[in-house]
Design a protein around this motif. Structure first.
Motif, mmCIF file in Angstrom:
data_model
loop_
_atom_site.group_PDB
_atom_site.id
_atom_site.type_symbol
_atom_site.label_atom_id
_atom_site.label_comp_id
_atom_site.label_asym_id
_atom_site.label_seq_id
_atom_site.Cartn_x
_atom_site.Cartn_y
_atom_site.Cartn_z
ATOM 1 N N GLY A 83 45.669 40.352 43.517
ATOM 2 C CA GLY A 83 45.052 41.998 43.106
ATOM 3 C C GLY A 83 45.382 42.729 44.289
ATOM 4 O O GLY A 83 45.022 44.045 44.694
ATOM 5 N N TYR A 84 46.368 41.998 45.435
ATOM 6 C CA TYR A 84 46.348 43.220 46.714
ATOM 7 C C TYR A 84 47.510 44.026 46.195
ATOM 8 O O TYR A 84 47.273 45.191 47.039
ATOM 9 C CB TYR A 84 47.084 42.270 47.772
ATOM 10 N N LEU A 85 48.319 43.606 45.503
ATOM 11 C CA LEU A 85 49.711 44.391 44.962
ATOM 12 C C LEU A 85 49.433 44.401 43.577
ATOM 13 O O LEU A 85 48.902 43.850 42.732
ATOM 14 C CB LEU A 85 50.853 43.813 45.109
ATOM 15 N N VAL A 86 49.957 45.723 42.929
ATOM 16 C CA VAL A 86 50.010 46.159 41.494
ATOM 17 C C VAL A 86 51.528 45.995 41.069
ATOM 18 O O VAL A 86 52.136 46.953 41.530
ATOM 19 C CB VAL A 86 49.288 47.396 41.321
ATOM 20 N N ARG A 87 51.815 45.386 40.206
ATOM 21 C CA ARG A 87 53.172 45.181 39.721
ATOM 22 C C ARG A 87 53.382 45.994 38.347
ATOM 23 O O ARG A 87 52.681 45.559 37.631
ATOM 24 C CB ARG A 87 53.800 43.930 39.557
ATOM 25 N N GLU A 98 52.956 48.390 44.162
ATOM 26 C CA GLU A 98 52.294 49.239 45.142
ATOM 27 C C GLU A 98 50.937 48.702 45.448
ATOM 28 O O GLU A 98 50.501 47.664 44.887
ATOM 29 C CB GLU A 98 52.004 50.499 44.215
ATOM 30 N N VAL A 99 50.425 49.082 46.569
ATOM 31 C CA VAL A 99 49.297 48.498 47.152
ATOM 32 C C VAL A 99 47.883 48.756 46.006
ATOM 33 O O VAL A 99 47.962 50.172 45.636
ATOM 34 C CB VAL A 99 48.976 48.930 48.486
ATOM 35 N N SER A 100 47.282 48.155 45.856
ATOM 36 C CA SER A 100 45.949 48.279 44.959
ATOM 37 C C SER A 100 45.144 49.165 45.889
ATOM 38 O O SER A 100 44.996 49.181 47.160
ATOM 39 C CB SER A 100 45.252 47.031 44.449
ATOM 40 N N ARG A 101 44.135 50.051 45.138
ATOM 41 C CA ARG A 101 43.529 50.844 45.907
ATOM 42 C C ARG A 101 42.314 50.253 46.899
ATOM 43 O O ARG A 101 42.093 50.685 48.016
ATOM 44 C CB ARG A 101 42.371 51.647 44.787
ATOM 45 N N SER A 102 41.638 49.187 46.454
ATOM 46 C CA SER A 102 40.749 48.195 47.381
ATOM 47 C C SER A 102 41.695 47.779 48.568
ATOM 48 O O SER A 102 41.212 47.717 49.542
ATOM 49 C CB SER A 102 40.274 47.266 46.417
ATOM 50 N N ALA A 103 42.724 47.076 48.365
ATOM 51 C CA ALA A 103 43.537 46.555 49.187
ATOM 52 C C ALA A 103 44.047 47.538 50.139
ATOM 53 O O ALA A 103 43.945 47.513 51.554
ATOM 54 C CB ALA A 103 44.839 45.990 48.939
ATOM 55 N N ALA A 104 44.242 48.966 49.674
ATOM 56 C CA ALA A 104 44.649 50.039 50.875
ATOM 57 C C ALA A 104 43.427 50.320 51.334
ATOM 58 O O ALA A 104 43.844 50.619 52.785
ATOM 59 C CB ALA A 104 45.166 51.185 49.890
ATOM 60 N N GLU A 105 42.375 50.572 51.100
ATOM 61 C CA GLU A 105 41.238 50.663 51.793
ATOM 62 C C GLU A 105 40.779 49.756 52.884
ATOM 63 O O GLU A 105 40.486 50.102 54.064
ATOM 64 C CB GLU A 105 39.866 51.044 50.978
#
Length: 492
Positions: A83-87, A98-105
Protein backbone atom coordinates in the motif's frame (compact mmCIF):
# COMPACT_ATOMS: atom_id res chain seq x y z
CA UNK A 1 -13.57 14.28 25.22
CA UNK A 2 -12.33 11.04 23.63
CA UNK A 3 -12.33 8.06 25.99
CA UNK A 4 -9.26 5.87 26.49
CA UNK A 5 -10.93 2.91 24.76
CA UNK A 6 -11.93 5.02 21.76
CA UNK A 7 -8.43 6.45 21.51
CA UNK A 8 -6.92 2.97 21.69
CA UNK A 9 -9.14 1.68 18.87
CA UNK A 10 -8.29 4.72 16.76
CA UNK A 11 -4.58 4.16 17.30
CA UNK A 12 -4.98 0.48 16.47
CA UNK A 13 -6.65 1.30 13.16
CA UNK A 14 -3.99 3.90 12.41
CA UNK A 15 -1.26 1.32 13.02
CA UNK A 16 -2.58 -0.67 10.07
CA UNK A 17 -2.31 2.21 7.62
CA UNK A 18 0.37 2.19 4.94
CA UNK A 19 2.08 5.24 6.43
CA UNK A 20 2.74 3.71 9.86
CA UNK A 21 3.71 0.38 8.30
CA UNK A 22 6.25 2.30 6.22
CA UNK A 23 7.72 3.85 9.38
CA UNK A 24 8.14 0.35 10.86
CA UNK A 25 9.58 -1.21 7.69
CA UNK A 26 13.10 -2.63 7.75
CA UNK A 27 13.97 -0.68 4.58
CA UNK A 28 12.36 2.55 5.80
CA UNK A 29 15.44 4.68 4.93
CA UNK A 30 15.50 3.22 1.41
CA UNK A 31 11.76 3.78 0.97
CA UNK A 32 11.89 7.36 2.17
CA UNK A 33 14.95 8.17 0.07
CA UNK A 34 13.50 6.76 -3.16
CA UNK A 35 9.89 7.88 -2.76
CA UNK A 36 10.83 11.31 -1.46
CA UNK A 37 13.27 11.90 -4.30
CA UNK A 38 11.36 10.47 -7.27
CA UNK A 39 7.95 11.89 -6.40
CA UNK A 40 9.16 15.32 -5.36
CA UNK A 41 8.46 17.01 -8.70
CA UNK A 42 5.77 14.71 -10.10
CA UNK A 43 3.03 12.72 -8.46
CA UNK A 44 2.41 10.15 -11.21
CA UNK A 45 5.16 8.18 -12.99
CA UNK A 46 4.84 5.45 -15.65
CA UNK A 47 5.33 2.09 -13.97
CA UNK A 48 8.10 0.80 -16.26
CA UNK A 49 9.98 4.09 -15.98
CA UNK A 50 9.71 4.04 -12.18
CA UNK A 51 11.18 0.53 -11.99
CA UNK A 52 14.24 1.76 -13.89
CA UNK A 53 14.51 4.74 -11.53
CA UNK A 54 14.42 2.42 -8.51
CA UNK A 55 17.14 0.25 -10.06
CA UNK A 56 19.39 3.30 -10.44
CA UNK A 57 18.69 4.45 -6.88
CA UNK A 58 19.39 0.99 -5.46
CA UNK A 59 22.76 0.85 -7.23
CA UNK A 60 23.66 4.22 -5.71
CA UNK A 61 22.52 3.16 -2.22
CA UNK A 62 24.39 -0.16 -2.40
CA UNK A 63 27.56 1.75 -3.19
CA UNK A 64 27.17 3.51 0.18
CA UNK A 65 26.82 0.21 2.07
CA UNK A 66 23.03 -0.18 2.15
CA UNK A 67 21.94 -3.83 2.15
CA UNK A 68 19.30 -4.17 -0.59
CA UNK A 69 19.93 -7.55 -2.25
CA UNK A 70 16.70 -7.94 -4.23
CA UNK A 71 15.89 -6.63 -7.69
CA UNK A 72 14.08 -3.34 -8.23
CA UNK A 73 11.05 -5.09 -9.75
CA UNK A 74 10.61 -7.21 -6.60
CA UNK A 75 10.80 -4.20 -4.28
CA UNK A 76 8.29 -2.21 -6.34
CA UNK A 77 5.89 -5.17 -6.38
CA UNK A 78 6.12 -5.44 -2.58
CA UNK A 79 5.58 -1.70 -2.15
CA UNK A 80 2.42 -1.86 -4.25
CA UNK A 81 1.19 -4.86 -2.25
CA UNK A 82 1.90 -3.12 1.08
CA UNK A 83 0.00 0.00 0.00
CA UNK A 84 2.95 2.38 -0.17
CA UNK A 85 2.38 2.80 -3.90
CA UNK A 86 -0.82 2.80 -5.97
CA UNK A 87 -0.63 1.16 -9.38
CA UNK A 88 -3.26 2.24 -11.89
CA UNK A 89 -4.06 1.42 -15.54
CA UNK A 90 -4.49 4.24 -18.06
CA UNK A 91 -6.45 4.68 -21.27
CA UNK A 92 -3.19 4.28 -23.24
CA UNK A 93 -2.88 0.64 -22.06
CA UNK A 94 0.05 1.39 -19.83
CA UNK A 95 0.31 1.55 -16.05
CA UNK A 96 1.30 4.37 -13.74
CA UNK A 97 2.39 4.42 -10.12
CA UNK A 98 1.98 7.04 -7.42
CA UNK A 99 2.59 7.31 -3.69
CA UNK A 100 -0.46 6.57 -1.57
CA UNK A 101 -1.78 9.35 0.61
CA UNK A 102 -0.80 7.68 3.88
CA UNK A 103 2.70 6.82 2.66
CA UNK A 104 3.21 10.37 1.35
CA UNK A 105 2.39 11.80 4.78
CA UNK A 106 4.88 9.39 6.40
CA UNK A 107 7.62 10.35 3.92
CA UNK A 108 6.93 14.04 4.51
CA UNK A 109 7.09 13.47 8.27
CA UNK A 110 10.47 11.69 8.12
CA UNK A 111 12.03 14.25 5.78
CA UNK A 112 10.88 17.07 8.06
CA UNK A 113 12.29 15.62 11.29
CA UNK A 114 15.69 17.25 10.87
CA UNK A 115 14.13 20.53 9.72
CA UNK A 116 11.89 21.48 12.63
CA UNK A 117 9.90 24.66 12.15
CA UNK A 118 8.45 26.68 14.97
CA UNK A 119 4.69 26.80 14.89
CA UNK A 120 4.54 29.79 17.28
CA UNK A 121 5.21 32.59 14.79
CA UNK A 122 3.62 35.94 14.21
CA UNK A 123 3.06 35.15 10.53
CA UNK A 124 1.00 32.07 11.39
CA UNK A 125 -1.04 34.07 13.92
CA UNK A 126 -1.58 36.79 11.31
CA UNK A 127 -2.77 34.22 8.77
CA UNK A 128 -5.21 32.69 11.23
CA UNK A 129 -6.48 36.06 12.38
CA UNK A 130 -6.81 37.34 8.82
CA UNK A 131 -8.69 34.30 7.58
CA UNK A 132 -10.95 34.34 10.64
CA UNK A 133 -11.70 38.04 10.14
CA UNK A 134 -12.54 37.53 6.44
CA UNK A 135 -14.78 34.59 7.32
CA UNK A 136 -16.63 36.62 9.96
CA UNK A 137 -17.07 39.52 7.53
CA UNK A 138 -18.11 37.52 4.45
CA UNK A 139 -20.48 35.21 6.33
CA UNK A 140 -22.28 37.97 8.24
CA UNK A 141 -25.99 37.88 7.27
CA UNK A 142 -26.50 41.45 8.53
CA UNK A 143 -25.82 43.83 5.59
CA UNK A 144 -25.24 46.80 7.91
CA UNK A 145 -22.46 45.06 9.87
CA UNK A 146 -20.97 43.83 6.59
CA UNK A 147 -20.93 47.39 5.25
CA UNK A 148 -19.30 48.68 8.45
CA UNK A 149 -16.56 46.04 8.17
CA UNK A 150 -15.86 47.04 4.55
CA UNK A 151 -15.70 50.73 5.50
CA UNK A 152 -13.28 49.94 8.34
CA UNK A 153 -11.09 48.04 5.91
CA UNK A 154 -11.20 50.93 3.48
CA UNK A 155 -10.24 53.40 6.23
CA UNK A 156 -7.29 51.23 7.17
CA UNK A 157 -6.13 51.15 3.54
CA UNK A 158 -6.58 54.92 3.21
CA UNK A 159 -4.48 55.40 6.34
CA UNK A 160 -1.69 53.20 4.92
CA UNK A 161 -1.82 55.10 1.62
CA UNK A 162 -1.55 58.43 3.44
CA UNK A 163 1.50 57.28 5.43
CA UNK A 164 3.15 55.98 2.26
CA UNK A 165 2.51 59.28 0.45
CA UNK A 166 4.01 61.13 3.43
CA UNK A 167 7.15 58.97 3.29
CA UNK A 168 6.37 57.27 6.61
CA UNK A 169 6.21 53.78 5.12
CA UNK A 170 8.53 51.30 6.87
CA UNK A 171 9.13 48.02 4.99
CA UNK A 172 9.01 44.70 6.76
CA UNK A 173 12.20 43.80 8.60
CA UNK A 174 14.39 41.05 7.13
CA UNK A 175 13.76 38.78 10.11
CA UNK A 176 9.99 39.13 9.84
CA UNK A 177 10.15 38.73 6.06
CA UNK A 178 12.20 35.51 6.36
CA UNK A 179 9.73 34.18 8.93
CA UNK A 180 6.80 34.90 6.61
CA UNK A 181 8.64 33.37 3.63
CA UNK A 182 9.28 30.19 5.65
CA UNK A 183 5.56 29.99 6.42
CA UNK A 184 4.82 30.40 2.69
CA UNK A 185 7.23 27.57 1.84
CA UNK A 186 5.62 25.34 4.47
CA UNK A 187 2.11 25.94 3.16
CA UNK A 188 3.17 25.61 -0.49
CA UNK A 189 4.99 22.32 0.11
CA UNK A 190 1.82 20.76 1.56
CA UNK A 191 -0.45 21.66 -1.35
CA UNK A 192 0.92 19.24 -4.03
CA UNK A 193 0.56 16.31 -1.62
CA UNK A 194 -3.10 17.15 -1.11
CA UNK A 195 -3.83 16.09 -4.70
CA UNK A 196 -3.33 12.46 -3.65
CA UNK A 197 -6.05 12.91 -1.03
CA UNK A 198 -8.38 14.52 -3.59
CA UNK A 199 -7.79 11.64 -6.02
CA UNK A 200 -8.47 9.10 -3.26
CA UNK A 201 -11.65 10.92 -2.24
CA UNK A 202 -12.92 10.89 -5.83
CA UNK A 203 -12.11 7.21 -6.22
CA UNK A 204 -13.91 6.44 -2.94
CA UNK A 205 -16.90 8.49 -4.12
CA UNK A 206 -16.98 6.59 -7.42
CA UNK A 207 -16.95 3.26 -5.59
CA UNK A 208 -19.65 4.35 -3.14
CA UNK A 209 -21.92 5.55 -5.96
CA UNK A 210 -21.56 2.22 -7.74
CA UNK A 211 -22.40 0.40 -4.53
CA UNK A 212 -25.51 2.56 -4.07
CA UNK A 213 -26.64 1.80 -7.63
CA UNK A 214 -26.12 -1.94 -7.21
CA UNK A 215 -27.66 -2.20 -3.74
CA UNK A 216 -30.68 0.06 -4.41
CA UNK A 217 -33.95 -1.84 -4.79
CA UNK A 218 -36.05 0.89 -6.44
CA UNK A 219 -36.25 1.58 -10.16
CA UNK A 220 -34.68 4.80 -11.43
CA UNK A 221 -34.56 6.57 -8.11
CA UNK A 222 -31.71 8.00 -6.08
CA UNK A 223 -28.31 8.02 -7.83
CA UNK A 224 -29.61 5.84 -10.65
CA UNK A 225 -32.44 8.23 -11.42
CA UNK A 226 -30.13 11.25 -11.39
CA UNK A 227 -27.81 9.59 -13.92
CA UNK A 228 -30.73 8.70 -16.19
CA UNK A 229 -31.84 12.34 -15.93
CA UNK A 230 -28.44 13.48 -17.20
CA UNK A 231 -27.04 14.65 -13.86
CA UNK A 232 -23.28 14.26 -13.41
CA UNK A 233 -23.33 13.04 -9.82
CA UNK A 234 -19.54 13.03 -9.46
CA UNK A 235 -19.10 16.56 -10.83
CA UNK A 236 -22.02 17.71 -8.71
CA UNK A 237 -20.77 16.13 -5.48
CA UNK A 238 -19.15 18.20 -2.75
CA UNK A 239 -15.70 16.84 -3.63
CA UNK A 240 -16.31 17.49 -7.35
CA UNK A 241 -17.56 21.05 -6.81
CA UNK A 242 -14.70 21.90 -4.44
CA UNK A 243 -12.07 20.61 -6.83
CA UNK A 244 -13.79 22.24 -9.82
CA UNK A 245 -13.65 25.65 -8.15
CA UNK A 246 -9.98 25.13 -7.28
CA UNK A 247 -9.18 24.00 -10.85
CA UNK A 248 -10.89 27.03 -12.40
CA UNK A 249 -9.07 29.40 -10.04
CA UNK A 250 -5.76 27.73 -10.85
CA UNK A 251 -6.28 28.35 -14.57
CA UNK A 252 -7.15 32.02 -14.06
CA UNK A 253 -4.58 34.04 -16.10
CA UNK A 254 -4.90 37.00 -13.73
CA UNK A 255 -3.90 34.81 -10.78
CA UNK A 256 -0.93 33.42 -12.73
CA UNK A 257 0.30 36.89 -13.66
CA UNK A 258 -0.02 38.16 -10.09
CA UNK A 259 1.69 35.10 -8.64
CA UNK A 260 4.63 35.19 -11.06
CA UNK A 261 5.07 38.93 -10.55
CA UNK A 262 5.05 38.48 -6.77
CA UNK A 263 7.59 35.63 -6.95
CA UNK A 264 9.96 37.71 -9.08
CA UNK A 265 9.63 40.66 -6.71
CA UNK A 266 10.20 38.59 -3.54
CA UNK A 267 13.24 36.75 -4.90
CA UNK A 268 14.85 40.11 -5.73
CA UNK A 269 14.70 41.25 -2.09
CA UNK A 270 17.78 41.14 0.06
CA UNK A 271 16.31 38.83 2.70
CA UNK A 272 16.06 36.03 0.08
CA UNK A 273 19.81 35.97 -0.64
CA UNK A 274 20.26 32.96 1.64
CA UNK A 275 17.28 31.02 0.24
CA UNK A 276 18.55 27.68 -1.18
CA UNK A 277 18.40 27.40 -4.96
CA UNK A 278 16.03 24.38 -4.88
CA UNK A 279 13.55 26.33 -2.73
CA UNK A 280 13.65 29.30 -5.08
CA UNK A 281 13.15 27.01 -8.09
CA UNK A 282 10.23 25.31 -6.31
CA UNK A 283 8.56 28.66 -5.75
CA UNK A 284 8.99 29.68 -9.39
CA UNK A 285 7.49 26.48 -10.78
CA UNK A 286 4.88 26.15 -8.05
CA UNK A 287 1.91 27.13 -10.20
CA UNK A 288 3.07 24.95 -13.09
CA UNK A 289 3.33 22.00 -10.70
CA UNK A 290 -0.16 22.63 -9.34
CA UNK A 291 -1.62 23.00 -12.84
CA UNK A 292 -0.06 19.72 -13.95
CA UNK A 293 -1.27 17.81 -10.89
CA UNK A 294 -4.68 19.45 -11.15
CA UNK A 295 -4.92 18.34 -14.78
CA UNK A 296 -4.21 14.74 -13.72
CA UNK A 297 -6.96 14.85 -11.09
CA UNK A 298 -9.33 16.58 -13.51
CA UNK A 299 -8.78 13.82 -16.07
CA UNK A 300 -9.42 11.18 -13.44
CA UNK A 301 -12.63 12.94 -12.37
CA UNK A 302 -13.78 13.03 -16.01
CA UNK A 303 -12.92 9.34 -16.44
CA UNK A 304 -14.90 8.46 -13.31
CA UNK A 305 -17.92 10.43 -14.57
CA UNK A 306 -17.85 8.79 -18.01
CA UNK A 307 -17.29 5.33 -16.53
CA UNK A 308 -20.19 5.73 -14.10
CA UNK A 309 -22.52 6.92 -16.85
CA UNK A 310 -21.44 4.04 -19.10
CA UNK A 311 -21.97 1.66 -16.15
CA UNK A 312 -25.61 2.76 -16.05
CA UNK A 313 -26.41 3.36 -19.73
CA UNK A 314 -25.06 -0.02 -20.87
CA UNK A 315 -27.15 -1.78 -18.20
CA UNK A 316 -23.95 -3.22 -16.75
CA UNK A 317 -25.22 -2.39 -13.28
CA UNK A 318 -27.97 -4.99 -13.71
CA UNK A 319 -25.40 -7.76 -14.00
CA UNK A 320 -23.70 -6.50 -10.85
CA UNK A 321 -27.06 -6.33 -9.10
CA UNK A 322 -27.84 -9.93 -10.04
CA UNK A 323 -24.40 -11.02 -8.84
CA UNK A 324 -24.88 -9.17 -5.54
CA UNK A 325 -28.27 -10.82 -5.05
CA UNK A 326 -26.80 -14.25 -5.78
CA UNK A 327 -24.00 -13.67 -3.26
CA UNK A 328 -26.52 -12.51 -0.68
CA UNK A 329 -28.65 -15.62 -1.20
CA UNK A 330 -25.55 -17.78 -0.88
CA UNK A 331 -24.62 -16.04 2.37
CA UNK A 332 -28.10 -16.63 3.80
CA UNK A 333 -28.05 -20.26 2.70
CA UNK A 334 -24.63 -20.77 4.28
CA UNK A 335 -25.78 -19.21 7.56
CA UNK A 336 -28.87 -21.42 7.57
CA UNK A 337 -26.74 -24.50 6.85
CA UNK A 338 -24.39 -23.68 9.72
CA UNK A 339 -27.24 -24.29 12.16
CA UNK A 340 -27.54 -27.91 10.95
CA UNK A 341 -24.19 -28.89 9.43
CA UNK A 342 -20.72 -28.32 10.86
CA UNK A 343 -18.23 -26.70 8.46
CA UNK A 344 -15.97 -29.79 8.58
CA UNK A 345 -18.75 -32.25 7.79
CA UNK A 346 -18.25 -34.30 4.62
CA UNK A 347 -21.08 -33.61 2.16
CA UNK A 348 -19.95 -35.87 -0.68
CA UNK A 349 -19.18 -33.09 -3.17
CA UNK A 350 -15.80 -31.82 -4.36
CA UNK A 351 -15.20 -28.21 -5.35
CA UNK A 352 -12.20 -27.37 -7.51
CA UNK A 353 -10.77 -24.03 -6.50
CA UNK A 354 -8.99 -21.75 -8.94
CA UNK A 355 -5.23 -21.88 -8.64
CA UNK A 356 -2.02 -21.51 -10.59
CA UNK A 357 0.33 -24.29 -11.62
CA UNK A 358 3.46 -24.34 -9.45
CA UNK A 359 6.61 -25.96 -10.81
CA UNK A 360 10.32 -25.84 -10.09
CA UNK A 361 12.87 -24.00 -12.16
CA UNK A 362 14.26 -27.37 -13.22
CA UNK A 363 11.03 -28.08 -15.07
CA UNK A 364 11.40 -25.04 -17.25
CA UNK A 365 12.53 -25.46 -20.85
CA UNK A 366 14.86 -23.00 -22.50
CA UNK A 367 13.69 -21.33 -25.68
CA UNK A 368 15.51 -22.67 -28.73
CA UNK A 369 15.23 -20.36 -31.77
CA UNK A 370 16.15 -23.29 -34.00
CA UNK A 371 12.73 -24.81 -33.28
CA UNK A 372 11.17 -22.09 -35.39
CA UNK A 373 13.25 -22.77 -38.48
CA UNK A 374 11.21 -23.98 -41.50
CA UNK A 375 11.66 -27.61 -42.45
CA UNK A 376 11.67 -26.88 -46.18
CA UNK A 377 13.75 -24.38 -48.08
CA UNK A 378 12.25 -21.05 -49.02
CA UNK A 379 11.45 -20.94 -52.73
CA UNK A 380 12.85 -17.86 -54.42
CA UNK A 381 10.88 -16.57 -57.39
CA UNK A 382 12.30 -14.44 -60.17
CA UNK A 383 11.31 -10.78 -60.12
CA UNK A 384 8.97 -9.92 -62.98
CA UNK A 385 9.21 -6.72 -64.99
CA UNK A 386 6.81 -4.03 -63.85
CA UNK A 387 3.88 -3.63 -66.26
CA UNK A 388 2.40 -0.14 -65.93
CA UNK A 389 -0.80 -1.10 -67.75
CA UNK A 390 -1.45 -3.98 -65.36
CA UNK A 391 -0.69 -1.72 -62.40
CA UNK A 392 -3.07 0.93 -63.76
CA UNK A 393 -5.85 -1.65 -64.12
CA UNK A 394 -5.31 -2.82 -60.54
CA UNK A 395 -5.52 0.75 -59.25
CA UNK A 396 -8.71 1.42 -61.25
CA UNK A 397 -10.37 -1.52 -59.51
CA UNK A 398 -10.20 0.26 -56.14
CA UNK A 399 -9.75 3.97 -56.94
CA UNK A 400 -11.61 6.56 -59.05
CA UNK A 401 -9.52 7.53 -62.06
CA UNK A 402 -9.72 11.30 -61.60
CA UNK A 403 -6.99 11.90 -64.19
CA UNK A 404 -9.20 10.29 -66.88
CA UNK A 405 -12.27 12.25 -65.74
CA UNK A 406 -10.38 15.57 -65.71
CA UNK A 407 -9.12 14.86 -69.24
CA UNK A 408 -12.65 14.01 -70.41
CA UNK A 409 -14.02 17.26 -68.97
CA UNK A 410 -11.20 19.34 -70.49
CA UNK A 411 -11.68 17.70 -73.91
CA UNK A 412 -15.45 18.28 -73.82
CA UNK A 413 -15.18 21.93 -72.68
CA UNK A 414 -12.60 22.64 -75.42
CA UNK A 415 -15.10 21.62 -78.12
CA UNK A 416 -18.28 22.62 -76.32
CA UNK A 417 -17.90 25.61 -73.92
CA UNK A 418 -20.39 25.50 -71.04
CA UNK A 419 -20.65 21.71 -71.13
CA UNK A 420 -22.57 19.91 -68.40
CA UNK A 421 -21.89 16.62 -66.64
CA UNK A 422 -24.46 15.00 -68.94
CA UNK A 423 -22.53 16.27 -71.97
CA UNK A 424 -19.33 14.73 -70.64
CA UNK A 425 -21.05 11.39 -70.04
CA UNK A 426 -22.62 11.52 -73.49
CA UNK A 427 -19.24 12.01 -75.13
CA UNK A 428 -17.14 9.78 -72.86
CA UNK A 429 -18.97 6.76 -71.36
CA UNK A 430 -18.37 5.99 -67.70
CA UNK A 431 -15.51 3.50 -67.94
CA UNK A 432 -15.71 2.70 -64.22
CA UNK A 433 -19.47 2.65 -63.99
CA UNK A 434 -20.92 4.34 -60.91
CA UNK A 435 -17.42 5.26 -59.71
CA UNK A 436 -16.93 7.50 -62.76
CA UNK A 437 -20.31 9.19 -62.13
CA UNK A 438 -19.41 9.85 -58.48
CA UNK A 439 -16.05 11.28 -59.56
CA UNK A 440 -17.72 13.60 -62.08
CA UNK A 441 -20.12 14.82 -59.39
CA UNK A 442 -17.25 15.60 -57.02
CA UNK A 443 -15.37 17.52 -59.73
CA UNK A 444 -18.56 19.37 -60.68
CA UNK A 445 -19.21 20.54 -57.12
CA UNK A 446 -15.60 21.76 -56.87
CA UNK A 447 -15.01 23.33 -60.29
CA UNK A 448 -18.44 23.62 -61.91
CA UNK A 449 -21.27 26.13 -61.51
CA UNK A 450 -24.67 25.09 -60.19
CA UNK A 451 -27.30 25.90 -62.77
CA UNK A 452 -31.07 25.80 -62.52
CA UNK A 453 -33.02 22.72 -63.44
CA UNK A 454 -32.22 19.03 -63.63
CA UNK A 455 -30.67 16.77 -66.26
CA UNK A 456 -30.56 13.04 -66.84
CA UNK A 457 -27.27 11.19 -66.51
CA UNK A 458 -26.92 7.90 -68.35
CA UNK A 459 -24.20 5.31 -68.04
CA UNK A 460 -23.57 1.60 -68.12
CA UNK A 461 -22.67 -0.32 -64.97
CA UNK A 462 -19.65 -2.60 -64.74
CA UNK A 463 -21.93 -5.56 -65.52
CA UNK A 464 -23.25 -3.77 -68.66
CA UNK A 465 -26.68 -2.77 -67.30
CA UNK A 466 -28.04 0.63 -68.34
CA UNK A 467 -28.47 3.15 -65.52
CA UNK A 468 -30.13 6.62 -65.43
CA UNK A 469 -30.58 9.21 -62.71
CA UNK A 470 -32.08 12.69 -62.48
CA UNK A 471 -29.32 14.93 -61.11
CA UNK A 472 -28.64 18.64 -60.49
CA UNK A 473 -27.36 20.56 -63.48
CA UNK A 474 -23.71 21.62 -63.25
CA UNK A 475 -21.94 23.67 -65.97
CA UNK A 476 -18.17 23.70 -66.57
CA UNK A 477 -17.28 27.23 -67.77
CA UNK A 478 -13.53 26.89 -67.32
CA UNK A 479 -11.24 24.08 -66.20
CA UNK A 480 -7.79 24.17 -64.56
CA UNK A 481 -4.87 24.33 -66.99
CA UNK A 482 -3.36 21.09 -65.72
CA UNK A 483 -6.50 19.18 -66.77
CA UNK A 484 -5.63 19.80 -70.40
CA UNK A 485 -2.26 18.21 -69.77
CA UNK A 486 -4.08 15.04 -68.68
CA UNK A 487 -5.62 14.75 -72.16
CA UNK A 488 -2.40 13.75 -73.87
CA UNK A 489 -1.32 11.56 -70.96
CA UNK A 490 -4.64 9.72 -70.74
CA UNK A 491 -5.02 9.22 -74.51
CA UNK A 492 -1.56 7.59 -74.83
Amino acid sequence: MVSAASGAFTAQRAAETAGLRLLRADLMPVLVAILGNRFEDQRIIPYAEFVLMVADDLDELRATGVNAPRAAQEYVTDWVRDGYLVRRPTAAREETVEVSRSAAEAVRFVLGVEQPQSTVTSSRLSNVAGLLGELARDSDPNPERHLEALKAQREQLDDEISRAEAGEYVPLSDAAARERLAEIFRLASEVPGDFAQVADDLETLNRELREQIVSHDGARSGVLGEIFDGVDVIEGSEAGRTFGAFHELLLDPVLSDRFNTAVDAVLERGFTSEVPAPDAAFLRRFLVLLQRESAHVRQRLTDFSRSLRRFVETQEYREHKRLAEALSLADHAALAALKKVHPTTEIGRDLDLSSIAISSIGAWRLHNPADLRPEIDVIEHDTLELDLNVLRRMVRMTEIDFAELEANIADTVADQPGATVGDVLGRFPASQGLASVVGLLLLATQHGVRASGQETWRWASVSGASRTVSAPRYVFLTVPAEWSAHVATTRT
